[in-house]
Design a protein around this motif. Structure first.
Motif, PDB file in Angstrom:
ATOM      1  N   PHE A   1      14.760 -17.366  14.439  1.00  0.00           N
ATOM      2  CA  PHE A   1      13.532 -16.923  14.018  1.00  0.00           C
ATOM      3  C   PHE A   1      13.727 -15.453  13.521  1.00  0.00           C
ATOM      4  O   PHE A   1      14.729 -14.742  13.838  1.00  0.00           O
ATOM      5  CB  PHE A   1      12.685 -16.511  15.553  1.00  0.00           C
ATOM      6  CG  PHE A   1      12.191 -17.930  16.158  1.00  0.00           C
ATOM      7  CD1 PHE A   1      11.420 -18.265  15.802  1.00  0.00           C
ATOM      8  CD2 PHE A   1      13.083 -18.189  17.230  1.00  0.00           C
ATOM      9  CE1 PHE A   1      10.833 -19.682  16.442  1.00  0.00           C
ATOM     10  CE2 PHE A   1      12.771 -19.415  17.890  1.00  0.00           C
ATOM     11  CZ  PHE A   1      11.638 -20.274  17.473  1.00  0.00           C
ATOM     12  N   GLU A   2      12.747 -14.924  12.719  1.00  0.00           N
ATOM     13  CA  GLU A   2      12.788 -13.470  12.376  1.00  0.00           C
ATOM     14  C   GLU A   2      12.870 -12.591  13.700  1.00  0.00           C
ATOM     15  O   GLU A   2      12.277 -13.017  14.608  1.00  0.00           O
ATOM     16  CB  GLU A   2      11.610 -13.057  11.278  1.00  0.00           C
ATOM     17  CG  GLU A   2      11.652 -13.793   9.980  1.00  0.00           C
ATOM     18  CD  GLU A   2      12.775 -13.416   9.166  1.00  0.00           C
ATOM     19  OE1 GLU A   2      13.079 -11.888   9.298  1.00  0.00           O
ATOM     20  OE2 GLU A   2      13.088 -14.079   8.219  1.00  0.00           O
ATOM     21  N   ASP A   3      13.622 -11.448  13.433  1.00  0.00           N
ATOM     22  CA  ASP A   3      13.738 -10.496  14.803  1.00  0.00           C
ATOM     23  C   ASP A   3      12.312 -10.352  15.346  1.00  0.00           C
ATOM     24  O   ASP A   3      12.035 -10.122  16.673  1.00  0.00           O
ATOM     25  CB  ASP A   3      14.392  -9.174  14.440  1.00  0.00           C
ATOM     26  CG  ASP A   3      15.878  -9.411  14.538  1.00  0.00           C
ATOM     27  OD1 ASP A   3      16.331 -10.521  14.419  1.00  0.00           O
ATOM     28  OD2 ASP A   3      16.436  -8.278  14.301  1.00  0.00           O
ATOM     29  N   ARG A   4      11.394  -9.993  14.315  1.00  0.00           N
ATOM     30  CA  ARG A   4       9.769  -9.447  14.904  1.00  0.00           C
ATOM     31  C   ARG A   4       9.136 -10.709  15.651  1.00  0.00           C
ATOM     32  O   ARG A   4       8.468 -10.420  16.845  1.00  0.00           O
ATOM     33  CB  ARG A   4       9.091  -9.323  13.801  1.00  0.00           C
ATOM     34  CG  ARG A   4       7.489  -8.604  14.227  1.00  0.00           C
ATOM     35  CD  ARG A   4       7.100  -7.969  12.822  1.00  0.00           C
ATOM     36  NE  ARG A   4       5.480  -7.634  12.929  1.00  0.00           N
ATOM     37  CZ  ARG A   4       5.076  -6.638  14.062  1.00  0.00           C
ATOM     38  NH1 ARG A   4       6.146  -5.867  14.648  1.00  0.00           N
ATOM     39  NH2 ARG A   4       4.038  -6.405  14.289  1.00  0.00           N
ATOM     40  N   VAL A   5       9.271 -11.955  15.189  1.00  0.00           N
ATOM     41  CA  VAL A   5       8.685 -13.222  15.758  1.00  0.00           C
ATOM     42  C   VAL A   5       9.552 -13.089  17.295  1.00  0.00           C
ATOM     43  O   VAL A   5       8.895 -13.520  18.173  1.00  0.00           O
ATOM     44  CB  VAL A   5       8.955 -14.598  14.926  1.00  0.00           C
ATOM     45  CG1 VAL A   5       8.510 -15.587  15.769  1.00  0.00           C
ATOM     46  CG2 VAL A   5       8.179 -14.426  13.904  1.00  0.00           C
ATOM     47  N   LEU A   6      10.732 -13.075  17.233  1.00  0.00           N
ATOM     48  CA  LEU A   6      11.578 -13.281  18.447  1.00  0.00           C
ATOM     49  C   LEU A   6      11.267 -12.261  19.363  1.00  0.00           C
ATOM     50  O   LEU A   6      11.114 -12.602  20.618  1.00  0.00           O
ATOM     51  CB  LEU A   6      13.090 -13.365  18.039  1.00  0.00           C
ATOM     52  CG  LEU A   6      14.193 -13.548  19.104  1.00  0.00           C
ATOM     53  CD1 LEU A   6      13.993 -14.973  19.643  1.00  0.00           C
ATOM     54  CD2 LEU A   6      15.541 -13.548  18.718  1.00  0.00           C
TER      55      LEU A   6
ATOM     56  N   HIS B   1      18.837 -17.053  25.893  1.00  0.00           N
ATOM     57  CA  HIS B   1      19.602 -15.884  25.419  1.00  0.00           C
ATOM     58  C   HIS B   1      18.986 -15.441  24.099  1.00  0.00           C
ATOM     59  O   HIS B   1      18.953 -16.508  23.294  1.00  0.00           O
ATOM     60  CB  HIS B   1      21.402 -16.444  25.036  1.00  0.00           C
ATOM     61  CG  HIS B   1      22.058 -15.065  24.454  1.00  0.00           C
ATOM     62  ND1 HIS B   1      22.974 -14.387  25.070  1.00  0.00           N
ATOM     63  CD2 HIS B   1      21.976 -14.689  23.354  1.00  0.00           C
ATOM     64  CE1 HIS B   1      23.583 -13.572  24.240  1.00  0.00           C
ATOM     65  NE2 HIS B   1      22.902 -13.512  23.141  1.00  0.00           N
ATOM     66  N   PHE B   2      18.557 -14.254  23.803  1.00  0.00           N
ATOM     67  CA  PHE B   2      17.842 -13.688  22.803  1.00  0.00           C
ATOM     68  C   PHE B   2      18.472 -12.968  21.959  1.00  0.00           C
ATOM     69  O   PHE B   2      19.186 -12.033  22.624  1.00  0.00           O
ATOM     70  CB  PHE B   2      16.734 -12.937  23.051  1.00  0.00           C
ATOM     71  CG  PHE B   2      15.644 -13.577  23.765  1.00  0.00           C
ATOM     72  CD1 PHE B   2      14.619 -14.356  23.238  1.00  0.00           C
ATOM     73  CD2 PHE B   2      15.540 -13.892  25.061  1.00  0.00           C
ATOM     74  CE1 PHE B   2      13.334 -14.882  23.963  1.00  0.00           C
ATOM     75  CE2 PHE B   2      14.594 -14.387  26.023  1.00  0.00           C
ATOM     76  CZ  PHE B   2      13.599 -15.039  25.415  1.00  0.00           C
ATOM     77  N   GLU B   3      19.136 -12.977  20.860  1.00  0.00           N
ATOM     78  CA  GLU B   3      19.974 -12.361  19.921  1.00  0.00           C
ATOM     79  C   GLU B   3      19.295 -11.790  18.788  1.00  0.00           C
ATOM     80  O   GLU B   3      18.841 -12.599  17.737  1.00  0.00           O
ATOM     81  CB  GLU B   3      21.147 -12.997  19.596  1.00  0.00           C
ATOM     82  CG  GLU B   3      22.145 -12.525  18.861  1.00  0.00           C
ATOM     83  CD  GLU B   3      23.490 -13.374  18.632  1.00  0.00           C
ATOM     84  OE1 GLU B   3      23.649 -13.807  17.516  1.00  0.00           O
ATOM     85  OE2 GLU B   3      24.087 -13.778  19.600  1.00  0.00           O
TER      86      GLU B   3
END
Length: 104
Positions: free
Chosen positions: A15-20, A63-65
């Motif tokens: 996902f794009e960082d903003r979406v994530l 885990h969010f990266e």
């Protein structure tokens, strides 16, 4: 592009960082309340199109990266919309930030 790793097998979703960042806030809020929910997203045309879904449970490994080191700003309206979706039978699904009227 950031990544969400799901489950012991570490299934990877980009996902794009903003979406994530927005997904992380909604998902961790639900998991803190021990609420399970469905998460779905569109599969890009490069990967064959369609939709994919996973059942998120409080005991699931997540885990969010993030690709970038900065924290994306939070759009409260979008965050609230995603939280509302997470509480529906169809579950949390990624909607474009500008599409705040979807399914209202």
């Amino acid at each position: 592009m950031g990544k969400l790793y799901y489950g012991a097998a570490r299934y990877e979703v980009e996902f794009e960082d903003r979406v994530l960042a927005h997904l992380q806030l909604v998902m961790t809020g639900k998991l803190r309340r021990s609420e399970a929910f469905l998460l779905s997203w569109a599969i890009s045309p490069e990967r064959g199109s369609g939709r994919s879904m996973v059942w998120i449970h409080p005991t699931t490994d997540l885990h969010f990266e993030f690709a970038g080191s900065g924290r994306p700003s939070v759009n409260r309206e979008w965050l609230e919309r995603l939280a509302i979706l997470a509480n529906t039978a169809t579950g949390l699904y990624v909607t474009p930030e500008g599409d705040l009227q979807a399914d209202k």
